[in-house]
Structures are given as structure tokens and as C-alpha cells.
Write a protein that holds these residues in place. Structure first.
Motif, PDB file in Angstrom:
ATOM      1  N   VAL A 142      15.308 -83.197 -14.190  1.00  0.00           N
ATOM      2  CA  VAL A 142      13.871 -83.028 -13.786  1.00  0.00           C
ATOM      3  C   VAL A 142      12.858 -82.632 -15.407  1.00  0.00           C
ATOM      4  N   PHE A 144      12.734 -84.310  -1.963  1.00  0.00           N
ATOM      5  CA  PHE A 144      13.502 -84.371  -3.370  1.00  0.00           C
ATOM      6  C   PHE A 144      15.234 -85.433  -3.885  1.00  0.00           C
ATOM      7  N   ILE A 175      20.709 -82.427 -12.463  1.00  0.00           N
ATOM      8  CA  ILE A 175      20.802 -82.521 -11.082  1.00  0.00           C
ATOM      9  C   ILE A 175      22.067 -82.320 -11.182  1.00  0.00           C
ATOM     10  N   PHE A 222       9.295 -76.551  -1.239  1.00  0.00           N
ATOM     11  CA  PHE A 222       9.692 -76.934  -2.563  1.00  0.00           C
ATOM     12  C   PHE A 222       8.849 -76.105  -3.790  1.00  0.00           C
ATOM     13  N   TYR A 246      12.075 -75.583  -5.987  1.00  0.00           N
ATOM     14  CA  TYR A 246      12.364 -76.358  -7.388  1.00  0.00           C
ATOM     15  C   TYR A 246      11.669 -76.460  -8.510  1.00  0.00           C
ATOM     16  N   THR A 247      10.187 -75.534  -7.721  1.00  0.00           N
ATOM     17  CA  THR A 247       9.363 -75.696  -9.905  1.00  0.00           C
ATOM     18  C   THR A 247       9.559 -74.685 -10.118  1.00  0.00           C
ATOM     19  N   VAL A 251      18.994 -74.405  -5.019  1.00  0.00           N
ATOM     20  CA  VAL A 251      18.114 -74.396  -3.907  1.00  0.00           C
ATOM     21  C   VAL A 251      18.656 -74.636  -2.610  1.00  0.00           C
ATOM     22  N   VAL A 259      20.713 -78.139  -3.303  1.00  0.00           N
ATOM     23  CA  VAL A 259      20.800 -78.883  -4.584  1.00  0.00           C
ATOM     24  C   VAL A 259      21.215 -77.813  -5.679  1.00  0.00           C
ATOM     25  N   LEU A 303      21.126 -76.660  -9.729  1.00  0.00           N
ATOM     26  CA  LEU A 303      20.406 -77.481 -10.843  1.00  0.00           C
ATOM     27  C   LEU A 303      21.073 -76.745 -11.907  1.00  0.00           C
TER      28      LEU A 303
END
Length: 402
Positions: free
Chosen positions: A12, A92, A248, A357, A360-361, A384, A397, A399
Motif C-alpha cells: 500500500v 481490498f 501485504i 475500510f 486499512y488506512t 485488519v 489481512v 500488513l
């Protein structure tokens, strides 16, 4: 260990967010564009490098009649080789799959939300929101109608039933749910993007209005107007860009034969979130003991309990004891195992409803290490888990960063 050929091969590289507000009086397209432009500028790339678009809040009726074409055209992106709608956690995962497979090289993922009339009484009486909803529903068959089994799409009633069943089966109290709500609000007080920043206590939780027994107001996420966006590309390309890459590492998208409804005859651990997280751990070199950050879905606090147990922090039915032993009373937050922080942006319960969402950010920003007073020291890994515990497309997910 299961195959994981995409491990650390994607990253990302850009994130963008709008303000979160209860009454921004903006369209989904307006919000989506602001977040998308923010992500492009954050990545430091030319928008013509984007050759894939994915997300939610971008169905053909939601953005003025033509979905992704509207967004792509408004951004001035000349050509894309891949586009797809998604939902909650799935968008995603779909986008990462597209880059890994070579269908595109750089994908923009956008999720936009507006507070619809079905989400609150104030929205139901707002002419702006009513007109937008009428335009969106024109030509569509209304979902649910008198069929109770289909009303989950607009209502928290089934979640209240699952909450009651969990309390019955495991002799749990509502203190577990209270600690989740207080943890998220405490983190939101330090998040300038959060809609709800007034601190709350355990006593405030227990005193909040009952909506459907045993569910209370503070068990539910907060409907808002908002949008989030991020950009995924290859790890190789990421090395030449502005920010430290956030890789990822592993991911999974769960599903089970239970389908979209929780069947009590199969039990608490037969839902698709357990399958998703099991698939994640089979593919991850990062273990639960390595986790710095955890973002369990919090559409309702019962979802978060399910995520915590499915991830393996404790056995089924033991979340109450775990959260009690993990409670930092001085800071009013949770530290699972004394280490792993939960939902450092406030999540849906306090930053505002973004379908997860915003996990994620927030994870990307924290892993970059540049969040100032909010920064989690030495954060290197984040799990996440957006998507409901009980039905469709729960994503898991992992990260990581160097």
C-alpha cells in the motif's frame, strides 16, 4: 503452511481520507473524489499510472448513474484495465488479487458512505438524504419488506439476538462489550478525523439507551458521511515512491455453508470469520504474538468479540476474561496480552461507520510511523479484519513493514 505466493510482493503506497461527519451534506461521488485525490497525492504518483479501480459506495446508482465510469471520468484517468465493485473487506482483497495477477499494476481502492435515511431518525427527516435515497432506489426492488429474515440489511436486530445467544451460551456479561466501546472511544478522542470524540466510561456504556435487548446505543457503529481511499501496487514499484512501503504479507476471504445467516445449530465457531482467520494464519509468517495492532470489525461490539476469539487471542466464550485482564484502567484502553493495541482510530463505533475500510488506512499510517502524538511506538505489524463476523466476505489481512 498453505501456499502464499503473494507474500510481501504487494504494498500500500497511498492513503486518503475525508472528514467524518454526521451531516456533511455531500454526495458519495464528492466524498470519493476527495479521498481518491488525497491517496494519489499521498503516493506521489501521476493519476494516469492508475489502471485499476475497486471499492464500495460506487454502485451504478450511487454515483450519479454510471458507477466506476463516473469516478474514473471525474478523476481524469484515461484508461483502466480492471474494475470491480466490492463490499466491506472484500474490495481490498479483490484489488490486491488484481495487481498480483497482472490484471493491473496500480489500483485505486475507494469506499464512500453517506448516512442514509435507514440509519438514523435524523437522516430519515432530512430532505437532502431522502432525495438521494429516492434517486438511488429508483427502479430497484426494496430489500426486506415484511420478511424478517431479510431485514438484517437495514437493522441491528439479528446482532442483538446473537449478542443474547452469546451471553446465554457462555454466561458472559456486558462488561466485555463495554470495554470494547470505551477502548474505541478513548482512541477516537485523539483522532482528529473521528466523528465522536467525547470520552466515555464503563458507567456511560451501561447507562446508554437499550435499542434491542440486550444491545445498547454504544454497542452500535455511528452512521456518518465519509470516504476512504488507498493505492496498491507492486513492492518493486513501491520502493521508488514517497513513503516507506507497507507490505501485504498475507490475506484470506472467508466463506462457509452457513451463508448469510447465523445458524445456531452449527454454533458460534462455524461462521465464516473463523474460516477467514484460520486461512490467514496458515499463510502468515507473522504470529499472534508478533502483533502490534489489531483492527477487529466493530459494526457492533458482538462482531469485535467474535473477531478476538476467532483470531485466537482466547478460546470461544472467554473474551470477557481476556478483556478484563487486558484492560489498562489508567489509559482506558485494551492491550491484548499486555501488548497488542486495538482499533487505534476509534473504528466504526467512534470514528464512524466506514465498513471497516478505515482500518486499512489507519493501519498504514501507523505502520509508516508518522502519526505524531497518536503514534504507536515501533509498530511493525497489523491484522485488519473488516467484514461482519456472521455472514458475508469477512476479510483477514496481515500488513507489515520493515
Amino acid at each position: 503452511m498453505a501456499r502464499n505466493p503473494l507474500k510481501d510482493s504487494l504494498a500500500v503506497v497511498g492513503v486518503g481520507s475525508t472528514p467524518y461527519g454526521r451531516d456533511l451534506k455531500r454526495t458519495e461521488l464528492s466524498l470519493a473524489l476527495e479521498a481518491a485525490i488525497g491517496a494519489i497525492e499521498d503516493a506521489g504518483i501521476d493519476r494516469q499510472e492508475i489502471d485499476g479501480v475497486c471499492g464500495t459506495g460506487m454502485d451504478p446508482l450511487a454515483m450519479g448513474g454510471s458507477g466506476f465510469l463516473t469516478l474514473q471520468g471525474a478523476l481524469g484517468i484515461e484508461k483502466t484495465t480492471w474494475q470491480k465493485n466490492g463490499w466491506l473487506g472484500s474490495c481490498f482483497v479483490y484489488a490486491a488479487e488484481a495487481v498480483f495477477s497482472g490484471l493491473c499494476d496500480t489500483v485505486l481502492v475507494v469506499q464512500a458512505y453517506t448516512r442514509g435515511p435507514g440509519m438514523s431518525r435524523s437522516a430519515a427527516n432530512d430532505p437532502f438524504r431522502l432525495r438521494a435515497a429516492q434517486q438511488r432506489m429508483a427502479g430497484q426492488v426494496l430489500t426486506g419488506q415484511s420478511d424478517f429474515a431479510r431485514r438484517w440489511i437495514h437493522s441491528g436486530e439479528p446482532y442483538a439476538a446473537w449478542m443474547a445467544r452469546y451471553m446465554h451460551d457462555y454466561k458472559a456479561t456486558k462488561d466485555a462489550f463495554a470495554r470494547i466501546a470505551v477502548n474505541n472511544r478513548t482512541h477516537a478522542t485523539r483522532n482528529p478525523r473521528a466523528a465522536m470524540r467525547t470520552p466515555i466510561t464503563m458507567e456511560d456504556y451501561h447507562a446508554s439507551r437499550v435499542i434491542w435487548e440486550p444491545m445498547q446505543m454504544l454497542d452500535m457503529d455511528v452512521p456518518v458521511d465519509c470516504a476512504e481511499a488507498l493505492i496498491i501496487t507492486t513492492a518493486e514499484r513501491a520502493m521508488d515512491l514517497r513513503h516507506k512501503p507497507v507490505y501485504i504479507h498475507a490475506m484470506s476471504l472467508g466463506g462457509s455453508r452457513v451463508g448469510e445467516y447465523y445458524d445456531n445449530s452449527l454454533g458460534w465457531t462455524d461462521n465464516s470469520l473463523w474460516i477467514s482467520l484460520a486461512g490467514l494464519w496458515e499463510r502468515s509468517d507473522v504470529t499472534i504474538d508478533d502483533l502490534d495492532l489489531f483492527f477487529p470489525y466493530d459494526g457492533y461490539t458482538i462482531d469485535t468479540v467474535g473477531c478476538i476469539e476467532a483470531a485466537g487471542f482466547c478460546k470461544p466464550g472467554e473474551a470477557g476474561d481476556l478483556l478484563a485482564s487486558s484492560w489498562d484502567a489508567e489509559a482506558n484502553i485494551l492491550r491484548l496480552g499486555g501488548h497488542t493495541l486495538l482499533t487505534t482510530n476509534g473504528g466504526g463505533l467512534s470514528q464512524g461507520r466506514a465498513g471497516g475500510f478505515n482500518f486499512y488506512t489507519e493501519a498504514v499510517r501507523q505502520l509508516r510511523g508518522a502519526e505524531g502524538e497518536r503514534q504507536v511506538p515501533d509498530a511493525r505489524t497489523a491484522l485488519v479484519c473488516p467484514g461482519s463476523s456472521f455472514f458475508h466476505d469477512p476479510a483477514s489481512v496481515m500488513l507489515r513493514t520493515d
